[in-house]
Design an enzyme around this catalytic site. Structure first.
Site, PDB file in Angstrom:
ATOM      1  N   GLY A 146     -25.848  22.598   1.935  1.00 20.02           N
ATOM      2  CA  GLY A 146     -25.730  21.616   3.011  1.00 20.02           C
ATOM      3  C   GLY A 146     -24.465  20.835   2.746  1.00 20.02           C
ATOM      4  N   HIS A 147     -23.422  21.135   3.485  1.00 17.31           N
ATOM      5  CA  HIS A 147     -22.118  20.503   3.245  1.00 17.31           C
ATOM      6  C   HIS A 147     -21.834  19.505   4.369  1.00 17.31           C
ATOM      7  CE1 HIS A 147     -20.667  24.061   0.536  1.00 17.31           C
ATOM      8  NE2 HIS A 147     -21.768  23.488   0.110  1.00 17.31           N
TER       9      HIS A 147
ATOM     10  N   ALA B 195     -29.015  17.187   1.975  1.00 13.16           N
ATOM     11  CA  ALA B 195     -28.481  17.480   3.306  1.00 13.16           C
ATOM     12  C   ALA B 195     -29.208  18.654   3.957  1.00 13.16           C
ATOM     13  CB  ALA B 195     -26.986  17.779   3.215  1.00 13.16           C
TER      14      ALA B 195
ATOM     15  N   GLN C 109     -23.446  25.140  -3.888  1.00 11.29           N
ATOM     16  CA  GLN C 109     -24.220  24.721  -5.065  1.00 11.29           C
ATOM     17  C   GLN C 109     -23.256  24.140  -6.118  1.00 11.29           C
ATOM     18  OE1 GLN C 109     -25.270  28.183  -3.723  1.00 11.29           O
ATOM     19  NE2 GLN C 109     -26.160  26.691  -2.370  1.00 11.29           N
TER      20      GLN C 109
ATOM     21  N   SER D  91     -12.607  10.082  -4.212  1.00  7.85           N
ATOM     22  CA  SER D  91     -13.188   9.913  -2.887  1.00  7.85           C
ATOM     23  C   SER D  91     -13.995   8.621  -2.883  1.00  7.85           C
ATOM     24  CB  SER D  91     -14.069  11.123  -2.566  1.00  7.85           C
ATOM     25  OG  SER D  91     -14.794  10.888  -1.384  1.00  7.85           O
TER      26      SER D  91
ATOM     27  N   ARG E 215     -34.902  16.007   0.845  1.00  8.34           N
ATOM     28  CA  ARG E 215     -35.604  15.519  -0.349  1.00  8.34           C
ATOM     29  C   ARG E 215     -34.757  14.471  -1.071  1.00  8.34           C
ATOM     30  NH1 ARG E 215     -36.600  21.006  -3.588  1.00  8.34           N
ATOM     31  NH2 ARG E 215     -34.512  21.387  -2.772  1.00  8.34           N
TER      32      ARG E 215
ATOM     33  N   LYS F  16     -18.490  18.619  -1.784  1.00 12.82           N
ATOM     34  CA  LYS F  16     -17.535  19.722  -1.574  1.00 12.82           C
ATOM     35  C   LYS F  16     -17.106  19.822  -0.112  1.00 12.82           C
ATOM     36  CE  LYS F  16     -20.701  22.463  -3.197  1.00 12.82           C
ATOM     37  NZ  LYS F  16     -21.722  21.506  -3.688  1.00 12.82           N
TER      38      LYS F  16
ATOM     39  N   ASP G 147     -24.165  19.297  -4.252  1.00 13.05           N
ATOM     40  CA  ASP G 147     -24.029  18.064  -3.462  1.00 13.05           C
ATOM     41  C   ASP G 147     -22.978  17.110  -4.014  1.00 13.05           C
ATOM     42  OD1 ASP G 147     -26.092  19.070  -1.936  1.00 13.05           O
ATOM     43  OD2 ASP G 147     -27.641  18.008  -3.065  1.00 13.05           O
TER      44      ASP G 147
HETATM   45  P1  GDP Z   1     -21.830  19.108  -0.776  1.00 16.01           P
HETATM   46  O1  GDP Z   1     -23.061  19.938  -0.686  1.00 16.01           O
HETATM   47  O2  GDP Z   1     -21.156  19.218  -2.093  1.00 16.01           O
HETATM   48  O3  GDP Z   1     -20.886  19.338   0.367  1.00 16.01           O
HETATM   49  O4  GDP Z   1     -22.322  17.586  -0.666  1.00 16.01           O
HETATM   50  P2  GDP Z   1     -23.406  17.009   0.381  1.00 16.01           P
HETATM   51  O5  GDP Z   1     -22.778  16.935   1.711  1.00 16.01           O
HETATM   52  O6  GDP Z   1     -24.696  17.729   0.259  1.00 16.01           O
HETATM   53  O7  GDP Z   1     -23.674  15.592  -0.246  1.00 16.01           O
HETATM   54  C1  GDP Z   1     -22.688  14.648  -0.395  1.00 16.01           C
HETATM   55  C2  GDP Z   1     -23.091  13.400   0.409  1.00 16.01           C
HETATM   56  O8  GDP Z   1     -22.259  12.329   0.029  1.00 16.01           O
HETATM   57  C3  GDP Z   1     -22.901  13.552   1.904  1.00 16.01           C
HETATM   58  O9  GDP Z   1     -23.830  12.744   2.566  1.00 16.01           O
HETATM   59  C4  GDP Z   1     -21.481  13.037   2.127  1.00 16.01           C
HETATM   60  O10 GDP Z   1     -21.285  12.536   3.431  1.00 16.01           O
HETATM   61  C5  GDP Z   1     -21.447  11.932   1.112  1.00 16.01           C
HETATM   62  N1  GDP Z   1     -20.125  11.670   0.496  1.00 16.01           N
HETATM   63  C6  GDP Z   1     -19.134  12.542   0.187  1.00 16.01           C
HETATM   64  N2  GDP Z   1     -18.145  11.912  -0.476  1.00 16.01           N
HETATM   65  C7  GDP Z   1     -18.520  10.627  -0.574  1.00 16.01           C
HETATM   66  C8  GDP Z   1     -17.931   9.477  -1.172  1.00 16.01           C
HETATM   67  O11 GDP Z   1     -16.865   9.515  -1.771  1.00 16.01           O
HETATM   68  N3  GDP Z   1     -18.635   8.306  -1.092  1.00 16.01           N
HETATM   69  C9  GDP Z   1     -19.833   8.210  -0.463  1.00 16.01           C
HETATM   70  N4  GDP Z   1     -20.449   7.033  -0.439  1.00 16.01           N
HETATM   71  N5  GDP Z   1     -20.415   9.273   0.112  1.00 16.01           N
HETATM   72  C10 GDP Z   1     -19.772  10.463   0.048  1.00 16.01           C
HETATM   73  P1  IMO Z   2     -24.844  22.527  -1.902  1.00 16.92           P
HETATM   74  O1  IMO Z   2     -23.911  23.663  -1.558  1.00 16.92           O
HETATM   75  C1  IMO Z   2     -28.069  20.980  -4.352  1.00 16.92           C
HETATM   76  C2  IMO Z   2     -31.070  23.825  -5.722  1.00 16.92           C
HETATM   77  C3  IMO Z   2     -32.464  23.684  -5.179  1.00 16.92           C
HETATM   78  C4  IMO Z   2     -33.259  24.238  -6.333  1.00 16.92           C
HETATM   79  C5  IMO Z   2     -32.397  25.375  -6.832  1.00 16.92           C
HETATM   80  C6  IMO Z   2     -32.749  26.736  -6.263  1.00 16.92           C
HETATM   81  O2  IMO Z   2     -25.195  21.679  -0.740  1.00 16.92           O
HETATM   82  O3  IMO Z   2     -24.306  21.775  -3.063  1.00 16.92           O
HETATM   83  P2  IMO Z   2     -32.530  27.939  -3.921  1.00 16.92           P
HETATM   84  O4  IMO Z   2     -32.743  27.438  -2.525  1.00 16.92           O
HETATM   85  O5  IMO Z   2     -31.135  28.380  -4.190  1.00 16.92           O
HETATM   86  O6  IMO Z   2     -33.541  28.939  -4.319  1.00 16.92           O
HETATM   87  O7  IMO Z   2     -32.801  26.654  -4.862  1.00 16.92           O
HETATM   88  O8  IMO Z   2     -31.070  25.049  -6.460  1.00 16.92           O
HETATM   89  N1  IMO Z   2     -30.010  23.952  -4.705  1.00 16.92           N
HETATM   90  C7  IMO Z   2     -29.152  22.978  -4.403  1.00 16.92           C
HETATM   91  N2  IMO Z   2     -29.079  21.712  -4.857  1.00 16.92           N
HETATM   92  N3  IMO Z   2     -27.150  21.441  -3.496  1.00 16.92           N
HETATM   93  C8  IMO Z   2     -27.195  22.716  -3.054  1.00 16.92           C
HETATM   94  O9  IMO Z   2     -26.214  23.272  -2.312  1.00 16.92           O
HETATM   95  C9  IMO Z   2     -28.258  23.534  -3.484  1.00 16.92           C
HETATM   96  N4  IMO Z   2     -28.626  24.814  -3.230  1.00 16.92           N
HETATM   97  C10 IMO Z   2     -29.684  25.051  -4.002  1.00 16.92           C
HETATM   98  O10 IMO Z   2     -32.768  22.339  -4.904  1.00 16.92           O
HETATM   99  O11 IMO Z   2     -33.361  23.278  -7.346  1.00 16.92           O
HETATM  100 MG    MG Z   3     -25.113  19.699  -0.254  1.00 25.21          MG
END
Ligand code: GDP
Ligand code: IMO
Ligand code: MG
Length: 422
Positions: free
Chosen positions: A40-41, A297, A222, A410, A301, A16, A13
């Site tokens: 969840g991207h 995402a 991840q 960012s 949680r 990416k 998270d």
């Molecule tokens: P990923 O899994 O690495 O793609 O990240 P996620 O999408 O799960 O979580 C990142 C969260 O932060 C999302 O809700 C994005 O919309 C948000 N986000 C990404 N970059 C920024 C930033 O620079 N500032 C803020 N405030 N939110 C951001």
């Molecule tokens: P993105 O790509 C954050 C965490 C889960 C758990 C552990 C194992 O959005 O960054 P799994 O479902 O793989 O068996 O879970 O890894 N986890 C993540 N945490 N971002 C993710 O993906 C994750 N994918 C798995 O919360 O602790």
């Molecule tokens: Mg994510």
């Protein structure tokens, strides 16, 4: 070099999805190499937020080819939901998404096994997203898995039944109620949606495209600290999230790897169980969670929050060979009197170490460097020079400590909330 890798340096998270979306227009191909719908991207532009799970984050750019590589585990049901959501938004990706025949399929019984295994673990559960990731990779390495290419075979249903029955036997060991029939029907319907896409031998596709001079961005899921080998085992995911995983998960030789973009949050978060040395269980942690809107995402949680952890970041940079750092969520750090960065750990045995240890539960407490905060909202700033002095200090300290330049900062979830530094 025309094969660059973008991946997370923390516990996932890191943002990416947003950064891949920003970079995508500079590439011909975006390819996912590991993980599955546990990812969840989030991407945000034109005031709409999109969350992708199985699908590469390049799909919003028309001229880009997107590939789901062999290292990915694919859930047809979640895939179909994503495709339908995209169609509702007027985006049809049938002609620019290619799926590796070697990618493994997540069966409904994999998800049930995941849930049964977590329930049996009780307090020591991993905190899995319950998407069936662990059981699917277990079947892959156990050489029992069902792959996308099997869908094309005449005996697909037979192969499915064989694996399902194996799962039923395994499930009998657990005291766990489940209902498979309905889920199965939905799964087979979703397989029909999958068939509308091109199944390819993606290692050939990618290498041929690269030979033609096309550029590829490999999109990690991840984060490094969730890597099956190098993460905080057993509180990890079941794939290699590090840069080497991009070679394995796409069939690209390591000699082709060019830039390695390491994405990290300006602080740390973690969702699920497991050690988190700089976790804050106080008002600072709550403030990070609130200002950063830190909710998963995929599962919704709340994410645990803490200060930036440099030994962990340096470890991740080493494992991945990061050439450029991308700092996300810098805007979230506004309005703190002071900030802290962990530079070393005081261990329970009284020693002090500055590397990421084998067992992070042996850490007694992090050793912090305290830095001044800033009160300004930085979300509208477009050049490094205009950032508050305290922010510059924070960013330069990270560069000095890691020896890697911060290439992008960012400053918000939207595509254009970004400062690019030459
Ligand atoms: P990923 O899994 O690495 O793609 O990240 P996620 O999408 O799960 O979580 C990142 C969260 O932060 C999302 O809700 C994005 O919309 C948000 N986000 C990404 N970059 C920024 C930033 O620079 N500032 C803020 N405030 N939110 C951001
Ligand atoms: P993105 O790509 C954050 C965490 C889960 C758990 C552990 C194992 O959005 O960054 P799994 O479902 O793989 O068996 O879970 O890894 N986890 C993540 N945490 N971002 C993710 O993906 C994750 N994918 C798995 O919360 O602790
Ligand atoms: Mg994510």
């Amino acid at each position: 070099m025309n094969f660059n890798v973008l991946l997370g340096l923390q516990w996932g998270d890191e943002g990416k999805g947003k950064i891949v979306d920003v970079f995508a227009s500079r590439y011909d191909v975006v390819a996912r190499f590991q993980g599955g719908p546990n990812a969840g991207h989030s991407l945000e532009f034109d005031n709409v937020k999109h969350i992708l799970h199985n699908i590469p984050s390049g799909v919003f750019h028309k001229n880009i080819q997107n590939i789901i590589g062999n290292g990915v585990v694919l859930d047809p049901v979640i895939f179909r939901q994503e495709i339908e959501e995209l169609k509702e938004k007027g985006i049809n990706i049938n002609s620019n998404l290619f799926i590796s025949r070697k990618a493994h399929l997540i069966l409904p019984s994999h998800r049930i096994l995941d849930a049964a295994s977590e329930a049996a673990k009780g307090k020591s559960k991993i905190g899995s997203t319950l998407k069936g990731i662990g059981p699917t990779y277990m079947d892959k390495t156990g050489r029992n898995g069902l792959r996308v290419g099997d869908i094309e075979a005449d005996d697909f249903r037979e192969k499915y039944r064989f694996l399902k029955n194996k799962h039923r036997t395994l499930l009998a060991q657990y005291d766990f109620q489940y209902d498979l029939e309905e889920k199965e029907q939905e799964w087979f319907e979703a397989i029909e949606t999958l068939r509308e896409f091109a199944f390819v031998d993606s290692e050939h596709t990618i290498n041929e495209l690269m030979l033609q001079g096309k550029s590829v961005l490999a999109e990690g899921a991840q984060g490094t600290l969730l890597d099956i080998d190098f993460g905080s085992y057993p509180y990890v995911t079941s794939s290699n999230t590090v840069c080497a995983g991009a070679c394995i998960g796409l069939g690209v030789s390591p000699k082709n790897v060019g830039e390695v973009y390491g994405v990290f949050k300006a602080y740390c978060t973690r969702v699920g169980s497991g050690p988190f040395p700089t976790e804050l269980s106080n008002s600072h942690g709550e403030k990070l969670q609130k200002q950063g809107n830190e909710y998963g995402a995929t599962t919704g949680r709340p994410r645990r929050c803490g200060w930036l952890d440099l030994p962990a970041l340096k470890y991740a940079i080493m494992l991945n060979g990061v050439t450029r750092l991308i700092m996300t969520k810098a805007d979230v750090l506004s309005d703190f009197d002071h900030l802290k960065i962990c530079t070393a750990y005081k261990m329970k045995d009284g020693s002090t170490i500055s590397h990421f240890p084998y067992n992070q539960y042996d850490i007694a407490e992090p050793i912090y460097k305290e830095m001044p905060g800033w009160s300004e909202d930085i979300s509208q700033i477009k050049s490094f020079g205009h950032l508050p002095e305290a922010f510059k200090q924070y960013s330069r300290f990270i560069e000095e400590q890691t020896g890697v330049p911060v290439h992008i900062i960012s400053t918000g979830p939207k595509r254009n909330s970004l400062i690019e530094i030459d």
